[in-house]
Design an enzyme around this catalytic site. Structure first.
Site, PDB file in Angstrom:
ATOM      1  N   ASP A   1       0.664  -1.133   0.038  1.00  0.00           N
ATOM      2  CA  ASP A   1      -0.197  -0.196  -0.048  1.00  0.00           C
ATOM      3  C   ASP A   1       0.839   1.322  -0.016  1.00  0.00           C
ATOM      4  O   ASP A   1       0.648   2.394  -1.003  1.00  0.00           O
ATOM      5  CB  ASP A   1      -0.836   0.067   1.092  1.00  0.00           C
ATOM      6  CG  ASP A   1      -1.861  -0.876   1.059  1.00  0.00           C
ATOM      7  OD1 ASP A   1      -2.369  -1.576   0.021  1.00  0.00           O
ATOM      8  OD2 ASP A   1      -2.574  -1.469   2.343  1.00  0.00           O
TER       9      ASP A   1
ATOM     10  N   ARG B   1      -0.572   4.124  16.727  1.00  0.00           N
ATOM     11  CA  ARG B   1      -0.819   5.170  15.782  1.00  0.00           C
ATOM     12  C   ARG B   1      -0.738   6.621  16.295  1.00  0.00           C
ATOM     13  O   ARG B   1      -0.099   7.439  15.301  1.00  0.00           O
ATOM     14  CB  ARG B   1      -2.273   5.055  15.330  1.00  0.00           C
ATOM     15  CG  ARG B   1      -2.732   3.644  14.398  1.00  0.00           C
ATOM     16  CD  ARG B   1      -1.413   3.028  13.759  1.00  0.00           C
ATOM     17  NE  ARG B   1      -1.800   2.069  12.984  1.00  0.00           N
ATOM     18  CZ  ARG B   1      -0.872   1.006  12.471  1.00  0.00           C
ATOM     19  NH1 ARG B   1       0.321   1.163  12.888  1.00  0.00           N
ATOM     20  NH2 ARG B   1      -1.257   0.229  11.625  1.00  0.00           N
TER      21      ARG B   1
ATOM     22  N   ASP C   1      -7.709   2.661  11.942  1.00  0.00           N
ATOM     23  CA  ASP C   1      -6.262   3.312  11.922  1.00  0.00           C
ATOM     24  C   ASP C   1      -6.374   4.777  11.325  1.00  0.00           C
ATOM     25  O   ASP C   1      -5.727   5.488  11.536  1.00  0.00           O
ATOM     26  CB  ASP C   1      -5.373   2.389  11.077  1.00  0.00           C
ATOM     27  CG  ASP C   1      -5.040   1.393  12.152  1.00  0.00           C
ATOM     28  OD1 ASP C   1      -4.969   1.699  13.519  1.00  0.00           O
ATOM     29  OD2 ASP C   1      -4.493   0.261  11.882  1.00  0.00           O
TER      30      ASP C   1
ATOM     31  N   SER D   1      -3.319  -9.575   6.532  1.00  0.00           N
ATOM     32  CA  SER D   1      -2.826  -8.277   6.776  1.00  0.00           C
ATOM     33  C   SER D   1      -2.559  -8.063   8.038  1.00  0.00           C
ATOM     34  O   SER D   1      -2.833  -8.743   9.081  1.00  0.00           O
ATOM     35  CB  SER D   1      -3.938  -7.335   6.495  1.00  0.00           C
ATOM     36  OG  SER D   1      -3.622  -6.117   7.090  1.00  0.00           O
TER      37      SER D   1
HETATM   38  N1  ARG Z   1      -8.208  -4.196  14.690  1.00  0.00           N
HETATM   39  C1  ARG Z   1      -7.113  -3.573  15.088  1.00  0.00           C
HETATM   40  C2  ARG Z   1      -7.250  -2.106  15.443  1.00  0.00           C
HETATM   41  O1  ARG Z   1      -8.135  -1.598  14.996  1.00  0.00           O
HETATM   42  C3  ARG Z   1      -5.845  -3.597  14.095  1.00  0.00           C
HETATM   43  C4  ARG Z   1      -5.737  -3.179  13.035  1.00  0.00           C
HETATM   44  C5  ARG Z   1      -4.965  -3.293  12.198  1.00  0.00           C
HETATM   45  N2  ARG Z   1      -4.760  -4.745  11.775  1.00  0.00           N
HETATM   46  C6  ARG Z   1      -4.093  -5.460  10.942  1.00  0.00           C
HETATM   47  N3  ARG Z   1      -4.157  -6.684  10.702  1.00  0.00           N
HETATM   48  N4  ARG Z   1      -3.298  -4.586   9.965  1.00  0.00           N
HETATM   49  O2  ARG Z   1      -6.639  -1.638  16.540  1.00  0.00           O
END
Ligand code: ARG
Length: 392
Positions: free
Chosen positions: A15, A95, A124, A176
């Site tokens: 990405d 984040r 995110d 992912s």
């Molecule tokens: N669901 C989790 C959150 O909202 C992780 C998000 C990212 N997950 C990932 N497999 N890239 O904090």
């Protein structure tokens, strides 16, 4: 006229690799790629080189591990932040810190915008954007994945191949994955069927508990004012301590979670988590609080934990409420010093011993043996008064 600069949070994945090219060629920016090390356990230097090859004008590698531990993980640990009772928030906690680093560099580089590779339907994007909105409202936020027409991974790969952007050649990872010191988040692929058990290869760190050592292992974690600082009698630097507990916990298959969670954007998603160190530390920390905090403080503080987790999950890190809660939590940690003995079993850990100079446990009051100093005669009167409102 000089081109405007955009500061992109670059992970090295597909990405954000495509995003470098897109921001440069389609949007006309000078792209500055930033790799923030929050303990992904991957070499960042080769990824920085890759960003340059794709077209980044400049790259930064920032080691933010220490800041991540001290200013994000320890407060979350002390607050017992677990979203919906399951998720220790590894991704969510990273984040705001990554956003903060982007903003620092944006200021230094006099950039007009920051960019990230978050999808338009996840949490995110909210966390990044919220941080930028609150800390640097004048910066423009660009989320290529919300704008471009590439809706599937296949389309991105095709876009990349046509333009000579290196695509990971190794067998395409079916998931992912997001990793840092506090844990791994794994989604997509077969995991999107909530009724399907996660295949063993979904787990990135932890061993299957069935393959874990058959013998339990006792470990001792030392805390000072709510901060873990030692393992088995040896002082340990915080990053190392977390890494070591991740190793031990992973051997025992501790901290695996399979969850359906409620995203802020209104959809439910299925995610697998692994958080070995966090799972052990959280339990140990709570045990020490159980020993050292009085009843009212202990129970009231616990009641705030779900709220704190929600704040982290929903991208409200840089808000007065989170800061105020941190102030409260910090105040409670004064007595949370001592040693907790955790027993690691295949698949879980449990506390088997705790001690503290600030212990409020009084054997002379609790004992059913010789030396009992609890005055049983006053219990009857206490209960009569306690039950008075209910008496018919
Ligand atoms: N669901 C989790 C959150 O909202 C992780 C998000 C990212 N997950 C990932 N497999 N890239 O904090």
């Amino acid at each position: 006229m000089a081109r405007e600069k955009v500061i992109l949070a670059y992970s090295g994945g597909l990405d954000t690799s495509v995003a470098i090219h897109w921001l440069k060629e389609e949007k006309g920016f000078d792209v500055i790629a930033v790799l923030v090390d929050v303990g992904q356990g991957r070499e960042l230097k080769p990824l920085a080189a890759k960003a340059g090859k794709i077209g980044a004008a400049k790259t930064y590698c920032i080691d933010a591990k220490r800041e991540f531990v001290e200013e994000y993980l320890w407060p979350a640990l002390q607050a017992h932040a677990v979203y919906e009772g399951k998720y220790l928030l590894a991704t969510a906690l990273s984040r705001p810190l990554i956003a903060k680093k982007l903003i620092e560099i944006a200021r230094k580089e006099k950039a007009a915008a920051v960019a990230h590779g978050c999808t338009g339907k996840g949490n995110d994007q909210v966390r990044f954007d919220m941080a930028v909105l609150t800390l640097a409202p004048n910066l423009k936020i660009i989320a290529p994945l919300r704008e471009w027409d590439l809706t599937t991974r296949e389309q991105e790969i095709e876009y990349a191949q046509v333009r000579g952007i290196p695509v990971p050649v190794k067998k395409k990872n079916p998931y992912s994955i997001d990793e840092n010191l506090w844990g791994v988040s794994i989604e997509c692929g077969v995991l999107e069927d909530p009724d399907m058990a996660p295949p063993e290869d979904a787990y990135q760190w932890t061993q299957n508990p069935l393959k874990a050592p058959r013998k339990a292992m006792d470990i001792e974690i030392a805390f000072q004012r709510g901060i873990p600082y030692g393992l088995n009698g040896t002082k340990m630097e915080p990053i190392r301590l977390i890494q070591r507990l991740n190793e031990l916990g992973s051997q025992y298959g501790i901290g695996r979670v399979d969850s359906i969670e409620n995203r802020l954007v209104g959809i439910k998603s299925r995610e697998i988590y692994e958080a070995p160190a966090g799972t052990i530390l959280l339990q140990a920390h709570r045990e020490l609080e159980a020993l050292t905090l009085d009843r009212e403080l202990f129970q009231f503080k616990e009641s705030l934990a779900p709220k704190y987790a929600q704040i982290v999950y929903n991208g409200q890190w840089f808000t007065p409420l989170r800061e105020a809660l941190d102030g409260f939590v910090e105040k409670t940690q004064y007595r949370v010093s001592g040693v907790v003995r955790m027993r690691l079993y295949p698949g879980f850990a449990t506390c088997v011993g705790r001690s503290s100079h600030y212990s409020r446990y009084q054997k002379s009051l609790a004992t059913y043996e010789k030396g009992d100093q609890f005055d049983r005669r006053i219990a009857e009167g206490f209960i009569k008064v306690w039950g008075m409102p209910y008496k018919n």
